[in-house]
Every structure is written in C-alpha cells, then in structure tokens.
Design a protein around this motif. Structure first.
Motif, PDB file in Angstrom:
ATOM      1  N   ARG A 112       0.947  -1.349   0.082  1.00 50.88           N
ATOM      2  CA  ARG A 112       0.064   0.112   0.113  1.00 50.88           C
ATOM      3  C   ARG A 112       1.075   1.665   0.103  1.00 50.88           C
ATOM      4  NH1 ARG A 112      -4.429   1.172   4.049  1.00 50.88           N
ATOM      5  NH2 ARG A 112      -5.899   2.606   4.119  1.00 50.88           N
ATOM      6  N   LEU A 113       1.998   1.646   0.526  1.00 53.47           N
ATOM      7  CA  LEU A 113       3.224   2.266   0.964  1.00 53.47           C
ATOM      8  C   LEU A 113       4.045   2.490   0.232  1.00 53.47           C
ATOM      9  CD1 LEU A 113       3.474   2.321   4.525  1.00 53.47           C
ATOM     10  CD2 LEU A 113       1.744   4.552   3.437  1.00 53.47           C
ATOM     11  N   GLY A 114       4.339   1.286  -0.935  1.00 55.55           N
ATOM     12  CA  GLY A 114       4.687   1.240  -2.018  1.00 55.55           C
ATOM     13  C   GLY A 114       4.366   2.210  -3.235  1.00 55.55           C
ATOM     14  N   ASN A 115       3.398   2.451  -3.242  1.00 56.36           N
ATOM     15  CA  ASN A 115       2.394   3.536  -4.755  1.00 56.36           C
ATOM     16  C   ASN A 115       2.617   4.846  -3.612  1.00 56.36           C
ATOM     17  OD1 ASN A 115       0.596   4.782  -5.794  1.00 56.36           O
ATOM     18  ND2 ASN A 115       0.627   2.277  -6.798  1.00 56.36           N
ATOM     19  N   LYS A 116       2.890   5.883  -4.117  1.00 57.48           N
ATOM     20  CA  LYS A 116       3.328   6.834  -3.083  1.00 57.48           C
ATOM     21  C   LYS A 116       1.518   7.653  -3.700  1.00 57.48           C
ATOM     22  CE  LYS A 116       7.654   8.299  -4.674  1.00 57.48           C
ATOM     23  NZ  LYS A 116       9.019   9.646  -4.637  1.00 57.48           N
ATOM     24  N   ASN A 117       1.411   7.449  -3.992  1.00 57.86           N
ATOM     25  CA  ASN A 117      -0.374   8.039  -4.746  1.00 57.86           C
ATOM     26  C   ASN A 117      -1.120   7.630  -3.272  1.00 57.86           C
ATOM     27  OD1 ASN A 117      -2.570   9.697  -5.950  1.00 57.86           O
ATOM     28  ND2 ASN A 117      -3.367   7.677  -6.745  1.00 57.86           N
ATOM     29  N   GLU A 118      -1.281   6.026  -3.327  1.00 54.76           N
ATOM     30  CA  GLU A 118      -2.097   5.483  -2.111  1.00 54.76           C
ATOM     31  C   GLU A 118      -1.455   6.044  -0.759  1.00 54.76           C
ATOM     32  OE1 GLU A 118      -3.746   1.771  -1.750  1.00 54.76           O
ATOM     33  OE2 GLU A 118      -3.511   0.880  -4.233  1.00 54.76           O
ATOM     34  N   ALA A 119      -0.593   6.175  -0.879  1.00 58.38           N
ATOM     35  CA  ALA A 119       0.155   7.357   0.966  1.00 58.38           C
ATOM     36  C   ALA A 119      -0.180   8.271   0.988  1.00 58.38           C
ATOM     37  CB  ALA A 119       1.762   6.951   0.232  1.00 58.38           C
ATOM     38  N   ARG A 120      -0.915   8.495  -0.173  1.00 55.93           N
ATOM     39  CA  ARG A 120      -0.808  10.047   0.378  1.00 55.93           C
ATOM     40  C   ARG A 120      -2.915  10.023   0.051  1.00 55.93           C
ATOM     41  NH1 ARG A 120       0.018  14.927  -3.043  1.00 55.93           N
ATOM     42  NH2 ARG A 120      -1.995  15.165  -3.598  1.00 55.93           N
ATOM     43  N   VAL A 121      -4.086   9.336  -0.601  1.00 53.49           N
ATOM     44  CA  VAL A 121      -5.091   8.726  -0.133  1.00 53.49           C
ATOM     45  C   VAL A 121      -4.798   8.401   1.722  1.00 53.49           C
ATOM     46  CG1 VAL A 121      -7.048   7.448  -0.095  1.00 53.49           C
ATOM     47  CG2 VAL A 121      -5.041   8.117  -2.479  1.00 53.49           C
ATOM     48  N   LEU A 122      -3.878   7.554   2.151  1.00 55.69           N
ATOM     49  CA  LEU A 122      -4.055   7.222   3.435  1.00 55.69           C
ATOM     50  C   LEU A 122      -3.459   8.423   4.174  1.00 55.69           C
ATOM     51  CD1 LEU A 122      -3.745   4.547   5.209  1.00 55.69           C
ATOM     52  CD2 LEU A 122      -1.560   4.738   4.984  1.00 55.69           C
ATOM     53  N   ALA A 123      -2.619   9.544   4.197  1.00 53.23           N
ATOM     54  CA  ALA A 123      -2.586  10.565   4.479  1.00 53.23           C
ATOM     55  C   ALA A 123      -3.852  11.121   4.620  1.00 53.23           C
ATOM     56  CB  ALA A 123      -1.040  11.556   4.103  1.00 53.23           C
ATOM     57  N   LYS A 124      -4.253  11.544   3.930  1.00 53.83           N
ATOM     58  CA  LYS A 124      -5.230  12.330   3.901  1.00 53.83           C
ATOM     59  C   LYS A 124      -6.534  11.753   5.142  1.00 53.83           C
ATOM     60  CE  LYS A 124      -5.113  13.658  -1.043  1.00 53.83           C
ATOM     61  NZ  LYS A 124      -6.293  14.008  -2.306  1.00 53.83           N
ATOM     62  N   GLN A 125      -6.504  10.507   5.041  1.00 50.46           N
ATOM     63  CA  GLN A 125      -7.432  10.008   5.706  1.00 50.46           C
ATOM     64  C   GLN A 125      -7.210   9.789   6.969  1.00 50.46           C
ATOM     65  OE1 GLN A 125      -7.643   5.907   4.876  1.00 50.46           O
ATOM     66  NE2 GLN A 125      -8.502   6.367   2.762  1.00 50.46           N
ATOM     67  N   VAL A 126      -5.900  10.049   7.514  1.00 49.39           N
ATOM     68  CA  VAL A 126      -5.876  10.675   8.780  1.00 49.39           C
ATOM     69  C   VAL A 126      -5.290  11.903   9.501  1.00 49.39           C
ATOM     70  CG1 VAL A 126      -5.052   7.887   9.594  1.00 49.39           C
ATOM     71  CG2 VAL A 126      -3.858  10.212   8.626  1.00 49.39           C
ATOM     72  N   GLY A 127      -5.637  12.745   8.398  1.00 52.93           N
ATOM     73  CA  GLY A 127      -5.755  14.286   8.228  1.00 52.93           C
ATOM     74  C   GLY A 127      -4.194  14.375   8.346  1.00 52.93           C
ATOM     75  N   VAL A 128      -3.630  13.806   7.749  1.00 54.71           N
ATOM     76  CA  VAL A 128      -2.231  14.200   7.806  1.00 54.71           C
ATOM     77  C   VAL A 128      -1.553  15.181   6.454  1.00 54.71           C
ATOM     78  CG1 VAL A 128       0.049  14.297   7.200  1.00 54.71           C
ATOM     79  CG2 VAL A 128      -0.532  12.268   8.855  1.00 54.71           C
ATOM     80  N   PRO A 129      -1.295  16.806   6.339  1.00 52.73           N
ATOM     81  CA  PRO A 129      -1.463  17.105   5.027  1.00 52.73           C
ATOM     82  C   PRO A 129      -0.289  16.611   4.278  1.00 52.73           C
ATOM     83  CG  PRO A 129      -0.541  18.368   7.063  1.00 52.73           C
ATOM     84  CD  PRO A 129      -0.739  17.063   7.327  1.00 52.73           C
ATOM     85  N   VAL A 130      -0.850  16.832   3.366  1.00 51.59           N
ATOM     86  CA  VAL A 130       0.232  16.410   1.812  1.00 51.59           C
ATOM     87  C   VAL A 130       0.396  17.637   0.543  1.00 51.59           C
ATOM     88  CG1 VAL A 130      -0.873  13.684   1.664  1.00 51.59           C
ATOM     89  CG2 VAL A 130      -2.374  15.538   0.431  1.00 51.59           C
ATOM     90  N   VAL A 131       1.198  17.175  -0.305  1.00 43.46           N
ATOM     91  CA  VAL A 131       0.866  18.720  -0.565  1.00 43.46           C
ATOM     92  C   VAL A 131      -0.163  18.762  -2.392  1.00 43.46           C
ATOM     93  CG1 VAL A 131       3.078  19.357  -2.996  1.00 43.46           C
ATOM     94  CG2 VAL A 131       3.723  17.949  -1.442  1.00 43.46           C
ATOM     95  N   PRO A 132      -0.900  19.620  -1.815  1.00 41.27           N
ATOM     96  CA  PRO A 132      -1.857  19.927  -2.996  1.00 41.27           C
ATOM     97  C   PRO A 132      -1.366  19.513  -4.124  1.00 41.27           C
ATOM     98  CG  PRO A 132      -1.298  21.752  -2.176  1.00 41.27           C
ATOM     99  CD  PRO A 132       0.514  21.351  -1.075  1.00 41.27           C
ATOM    100  N   GLY A 133      -2.057  18.720  -5.063  1.00 42.59           N
ATOM    101  CA  GLY A 133      -1.906  17.666  -6.611  1.00 42.59           C
ATOM    102  C   GLY A 133      -3.356  17.266  -6.786  1.00 42.59           C
ATOM    103  N   SER A 134      -3.465  16.142  -7.322  1.00 42.42           N
ATOM    104  CA  SER A 134      -3.921  15.296  -8.225  1.00 42.42           C
ATOM    105  C   SER A 134      -3.925  14.673  -7.275  1.00 42.42           C
ATOM    106  CB  SER A 134      -4.275  14.859  -8.811  1.00 42.42           C
ATOM    107  OG  SER A 134      -2.936  14.434  -9.133  1.00 42.42           O
ATOM    108  N   ASP A 135      -5.908  14.110  -7.225  1.00 43.36           N
ATOM    109  CA  ASP A 135      -6.618  13.453  -6.304  1.00 43.36           C
ATOM    110  C   ASP A 135      -6.226  12.190  -5.991  1.00 43.36           C
ATOM    111  OD1 ASP A 135      -7.916  14.627  -4.695  1.00 43.36           O
ATOM    112  OD2 ASP A 135      -9.917  15.170  -6.308  1.00 43.36           O
ATOM    113  N   GLY A 136      -5.913  11.530  -7.504  1.00 40.74           N
ATOM    114  CA  GLY A 136      -5.488  10.401  -7.802  1.00 40.74           C
ATOM    115  C   GLY A 136      -4.837  10.153  -9.480  1.00 40.74           C
ATOM    116  N   LEU A 137      -3.832   9.618  -9.567  1.00 37.87           N
ATOM    117  CA  LEU A 137      -3.852   9.370 -11.033  1.00 37.87           C
ATOM    118  C   LEU A 137      -4.039  10.106 -12.060  1.00 37.87           C
ATOM    119  CD1 LEU A 137      -2.931   5.556 -10.854  1.00 37.87           C
ATOM    120  CD2 LEU A 137      -1.742   7.391  -9.963  1.00 37.87           C
TER     121      LEU A 137
END
Ligand code: ADP
Length: 450
Positions: A112-137
């Motif tokens: 799950r975390l090896g994919n940076k896009n999925e890691a971003r999704v997870l971060a958003k879920q737990v309220g950890v800020p990610v760099v603004p960007g695309s919602d997915g691929l």
C-alpha cells in the motif's frame, strides 16, 4: 530470538547488519555477487554464498537465489538492508511463506505504502497534510493541464512507483507539462514497470524533513524525532543531521505526531521513515513513507542512543519495544556526510576504481560506517557510496567544527570522492547558520541546475 540471519545486501549496510547481529550474539550468513567476492566484510561472517554475477538482477535482486542461500544457510530471518529487495512486498511474502522472517514491515502495508499515490490517500484519511495535487493518478493530459492551471505553475509530475528521484519532472508551463508527462511516464515504465503518474504543486525551495518511526507487532508505535535532509543533488541526499536546525519546537512535535498517526493507520511494524516537505512558513506536507532502514539512520542512533538495526531484528523476532515515547529524547547534534565515489566537479559522475590510499578520520565524536579498506576496488555496478562519515557533539557549532576536522583528516586516493564538496558545504555561511533547502547545492555549485 533468531539464531541465524542472512543479510541480503552488500557494502556498508551489509557490514552494519553483520555488526548488529554480532552485538546480539546472532550468527550471520552473507551473500555476494562475483563483483563483491573480495569484499572485506565477508571475512566477518559465519558463511557466505556467491549468488551470481555482478549485474544486480542476477544476484542481489534475484529472489530464488537468495532464498536458496537462506535455505542452505539454514537461517530463520533475512535482513534486506536498503535498496535492492528491501521494499519489495513480493520478496517479503516469499520469505514468510518459506517460513523465513523478513526483517521489515508486513507485505500488505509495504504494498500500500510503496505506491506514493495510495500513501497520499492514506495520509489524507488520517488528516496528515499532503502537497496539494491531483486526487489520484493522471490519465488524461487535458485534466492535468486544467489542474495545473487551477493550482498554478510550477507543478511536479511524479511516478506513483517512484524512488531515487526517478520519474520526476518539474513543469513551468503547458508545453513542459505535456512533455514532462510523457517523459516521466516513460522513465517510470522503464524503471518500475509502472508508468502511472500524479501531479503535485512544486513547493519552492522547501526543506526535506523526515521522521524516524519504530513500531512493534503489538501495536506500539513511537517516533525517534526528525532528520533534516535538505542537502541533495538530483533529489538525492548528501548531508543529513538531527535535530533539524531552526525548526520551531511545536512544528517538530506536530510533524512527529503526524508520522506516528500515519504508521499506526497503515498497520505498519518495524522501522520506517515518513518524509515531509516543509515550506518557508513552516507548513509541512507528507510526501512518502520509506518502508526500510535508511542510509541516514545513524544520525538518529547518535542523538537518541537507540540502535535501530538491533531494534529491527528484535521487532521481527516478535519482541515488544523496550522504550516508550517519553523515554526517547534528542540529545546533542549528529551530522552525516555521504562519501561517494563521484566527481562533484563533473556533475557528480560516478567514479569507480581502486582505492590506493585510505586514511580514515577518527577521534572523539567521529563515527565512520564503511566497508572500504585500502586496495578496495569500487565496482561500477552498484551505488557509489563508499562511506558515511558521522559526527556527534553537544551543539551544532561543535558538530560543524568536528566534521571539518574529520573531513580534513580523511584522505582517499585512487577515486574521486564527494569529500571536496562536503568541505565547501561545511564552510558555507548559510549552511553554518542552518538556512538550507533542497535547492542549496544546485544553486551554489551546479550552476546549470543539475
Ligand atoms: P523519491 O522517492 O524519488 O526520492 P520523493 O518523493 O521522496 O522522491 O522526493 C525526493 C525529493 O524531491 C524531495 O526531497 C524534494 O527535494 C523533491 N520534491 C519532492 N516533491 C516535491 C514537491 N512537491 N515540491 C518540490 N520538491 C519536491
């Protein structure tokens, strides 16, 4: 506890793991490619098996050969080090299905975390800020253009499977975005067999700050504070230190807490690092989680007094963490210089060859992690790092003075190294004041932008 461990790596990290095993009274089996037949650390192990030719795909990346060595060597666990198979969930799964413990995270979390896009999704879920960007691929060029206009240029195109700075392109306008998308997709397809990319806002002159985390298999998660790793060339680190200078304590605590939340949510265990970018206003954004021990881990070992590789082995053996969050304090200042066989005057081109003179530094506050001795031949086939020079002192000015002294003592002949650029860095006023960002090296010493 394990009685016997196989080290599926080479170079300084192989030696680092061998030492941790010895400290724990564990027997060690090493594997080596034909290019590493003469590696000095092979004298320190109980058994060593040649697993193939120099080409990593036929040796250090060859799962059947490594598993065969593990079976013949009769080990209970494999330590993957960093690079090579360390973040390969398939390898972790194969090890475990062969009843050999993989000293690292569970394969599901790695996947799950090896994919940076999925890691971003997870971060958003737990309220950890990610760099603004695309919602997915990004699948459609027009959608990418629209998004870039909404966010504003410059933007960064990133490979979901990316690593080592590959599959990354900065775009400043429509034209460079279109060209960059194609280039990043092709590069990622070639390097990772996965061409998927996403967009991020390009943060101007950020700092790279990362948090070391340890989690056991019983639900305990702690952080070991942060490392400042902004000094990079081509998105690859050169100097690391802890604590991060000029970082307000509340921000430090917030970043570390965010890392713990993320690791807990991912059902992760063993050692891991959450990487963040920090902008000029000290806003921080999660970029990725590295599911392995990192090159720069000794910086954290020095300031916390915790041996991370021993901790990894104990966690893999099912032990509970031996410390709680409040026991872990940053004491003093640690700094690390990566010594690579590269020519900093020629755009950091790798410089393999035979080391004719090797006079390493020493004395109070100096730690040198290296597999190199005089006469060692640096093979052209692998990463060019030959040593990690670390200092540990009560304060940052003392650490800088100590590093300058150690760099002056360090004599390497036969190959070009990064020692000269480290000497420049450690004399630069902005660095001495702790004002660094990820463009520092390029701005000062790589005029063409690297
Ligand atoms: P990799 O896994 O390839 O190393 P990372 O996502 O860890 O890639 O990023 C590596 C480096 O690239 C960061 O330390 C930083 O210097 C730069 N970088 C990454 N994302 C951004 C961004 N959104 N804006 C500016 N720089 C970035």
């Amino acid at each position: 506890m394990f009685q016997r461990i196989l080290v599926a790596n080479r170079g300084e990290i192989a030696l680092r793991v061998i030492r941790a095993c010895r400290d724990l009274g564990i027997e060690v089996v090493a594997v080596y490619s034909e290019a590493d037949r003469e590696a000095p650390y092979l004298d320190l192990v109980d058994e060593a098996y040649c697993i193939g030719p120099a080409n990593a795909a036929d040796s250090y990346l060859n799962i059947p050969r490594i598993i065969s060595a593990a079976e013949v060597g009769n080990v209970q666990a494999i330590h993957p080090g960093y690079g090579f198979l360390s973040e390969n969930p398939h390898f972790a799964e194969v090890c475990r299905s062969c009843k050999i413990e993989f000293i690292g995270p569970p394969q599901d979390a790695m996947r799950r975390l090896g994919n940076k896009n999925e890691a971003r999704v997870l971060a958003k879920q737990v309220g950890v800020p990610v760099v603004p960007g695309s919602d997915g691929l990004i699948t459609d060029e027009n959608a990418a253009l629209r998004l870039a206009h909404d966010m504003g240029f410059p933007v960064l195109i990133k490979a979901a499977a990316g690593g080592g700075g590959r599959g990354m392109r900065v775009a400043h306008n429509d034209l460079s975005l279109k060209a960059g998308l194609k280039a990043a997709q092709q590069e990622a397809e070639k390097a990772f067999k996965d061409g998927s990319v996403y967009l991020e806002k390009y943060i101007e002159q950020p700092r790279h700050i990362e948090v070391q985390v340890l989690a056991d298999r019983h639900g305990n998660v702690v952080h070991l504070w942060e490392r400042e790793c902004s000094l990079q060339r081509r998105h690859q680190k050169l100097v690391e230190e802890s604590p991060a200078p000029n970082l307000p304590q509340p921000v430090r605590e917030e970043i570390c807490a965010a890392a713990v939340r993320l690791v807990r949510e991912a059902n992760y265990y063993n050692a891991g690092t959450c990487e963040f970018l920090v902008d000029k206003d000290n806003r921080f954004y999660f970029i990725e989680l590295n599911a392995r021990i990192q090159v720069e881990h000794p910086v954290t070992e020095l300031v916390t007094g915790i041996d991370l590789v021993r901790a990894q082995i104990r966690i893999a053996a099912g032990e509970k963490l031996r410390f709680q969050q409040q026991d872990i304090v940053q004491r003093g200042v640690a700094m690390e210089c990566r010594i690579n066989a590269e020519d900093p005057a020629a755009d950091f081109r790798p410089c393999p060859g035979t080391i004719t003179t090797w006079r390493p530094p020493g004395g109070p506050g100096v730690r040198l992690d290296t597999h190199v001795t005089a006469g060692y031949r640096v093979p052209p086939n692998y990463d060019s790092m030959i040593a990690k020079l670390l200092v540990y002192q009560p304060t940052r000015p003392e650490a800088i003075a100590c590093m300058r002294r150690a760099l002056a003592e360090f004599v390497v002949e036969g190959v070009k190294t990064t020692i000269p650029i480290h000497k420049k860095i450690f004399s630069h006023s902005a660095f001495i004041e702790g004002h660094v960002d990820t463009t520092f090296i390029e701005r000062n010493w790589m005029q063409k932008g690297g």
